[in-house]
Design an enzyme around this catalytic site. Structure first.
Site, mmCIF file in Angstrom:
data_model
loop_
_atom_site.group_PDB
_atom_site.id
_atom_site.type_symbol
_atom_site.label_atom_id
_atom_site.label_comp_id
_atom_site.label_asym_id
_atom_site.label_seq_id
_atom_site.Cartn_x
_atom_site.Cartn_y
_atom_site.Cartn_z
ATOM 1 N N ASP A 118 0.821 -1.212 0.000
ATOM 2 C CA ASP A 118 0.000 0.000 0.000
ATOM 3 C C ASP A 118 0.856 1.264 0.000
ATOM 4 O O ASP A 118 2.063 1.218 0.261
ATOM 5 C CB ASP A 118 -0.895 0.030 1.244
ATOM 6 C CG ASP A 118 -1.939 -1.073 1.236
ATOM 7 O OD1 ASP A 118 -2.309 -1.533 0.146
ATOM 8 O OD2 ASP A 118 -2.384 -1.453 2.334
ATOM 9 N N TYR A 135 6.965 -9.877 6.813
ATOM 10 C CA TYR A 135 6.790 -8.458 7.079
ATOM 11 C C TYR A 135 7.336 -8.120 8.465
ATOM 12 O O TYR A 135 7.344 -8.963 9.363
ATOM 13 C CB TYR A 135 5.308 -8.071 7.036
ATOM 14 C CG TYR A 135 4.730 -7.933 5.650
ATOM 15 C CD1 TYR A 135 4.783 -6.717 4.967
ATOM 16 C CD2 TYR A 135 4.119 -9.009 5.020
ATOM 17 C CE1 TYR A 135 4.248 -6.578 3.700
ATOM 18 C CE2 TYR A 135 3.580 -8.884 3.751
ATOM 19 C CZ TYR A 135 3.640 -7.665 3.097
ATOM 20 O OH TYR A 135 3.117 -7.540 1.839
#
Length: 243
Positions: free
Chosen positions: A51, A109
């Site tokens: 994003d 992540y």
């Protein structure tokens, strides 16, 4: 011929990975640089569509080109032509059936969360500004492990595709701040930010422990915190074998 590379970028400078009309994205920046250097329109495929504001140290991508070239020379050209907030490395030929997105088996992540003010590296961290009970957060994070339907921890897709994901690691590394390491086979839109936001709510006492299980079972649907994009970094992508 197909080529793959690793990409690093500071997401603060881009409107996400995926190409969008009239927006500066990582994909469009790399395609511009590669197309200029190779004098042919190049399409870049990434392992994940991060994003706006999300960073990467180990994003993996591939592209096709009909001829062989000096990979190190092209690397230098692309990095010289690209925005200073993105670079590529480890450019190399790969098998023709390698796919940066569909061949990936695991993604790692990291989310950085700091309870104290900092200056250096501040654009890579969520400075939440409140005390947190890390022990409660660690215990609650265990509820994310395994295969679950993460639809309630994502932006609704409404496309009929599966929302099942398997989380293999959710670990806290404590230094002067909190570094959360999350590994899984796949992630939905804003899933990691939703999970971290919920742990934040538990850590500050807004929700009682056990709220993750209640959300999975559909017993809880209250308003929750979304962790901001700036603390999230795609660290690496794992494949079955080196292509």
């Amino acid at each position: 011929m197909r080529y793959r590379f690793i990409c690093e970028y500071n997401g603060s400078a881009f409107s996400g990975w995926q190409e969008q009309p009239n927006e500066k994205t990582v994909q469009s920046e790399l395609e511009m640089a590669l197309s200029t250097a190779l004098r042919q329109k190049i399409i870049v495929v990434g392992s994940g569509r991060t994003d706006a504001g999300v960073h990467a140290r180990g994003q993996v991508a591939h592209f096709d080109f009909p001829e062989a070239f000096d990979c190190r020379v092209l690397e230098r050209s692309v990095n010289a032509l690209s925005d200073k907030n993105v670079c590529i490395r480890s450019l190399e030929p790969c098998q023709s059936d390698f796919h940066a997105r569909y061949s990936a088996k695991e993604r790692h992540y990291q989310y950085a969360l700091c309870t104290q003010p900092i200056v250096l590296g501040a654009e890579l961290v969520w400075q939440c500004g409140c005390k947190l009970n890390a022990a409660l957060m660690e215990e609650e994070a265990k509820s994310f492990l395994g295969e679950h339907d993460f639809n309630a921890f994502s932006i609704p897709r409404n496309d009929g595709k599966s929302t099942l994901c398997t989380i293999t690691e959710f670990r806290l590394e404590k230094t002067e701040m909190q570094h959360w390491h999350i590994r899984g086979n796949r992630f939905l839109h804003r899933q990691v930010r939703s999970m971290i936001g919920l742990l934040f709510d538990v850590g500050r006492g807004r929700f009682e422990p056990g709220v993750v299980a209640r959300i999975f079972s559909g017993e809880f649907a209250g308003e929750r915190t979304w962790a901001p994009a700036q603390g999230l970094t795609l660290m690496d992508v794992v494949f079955d074998s080196v292509p």
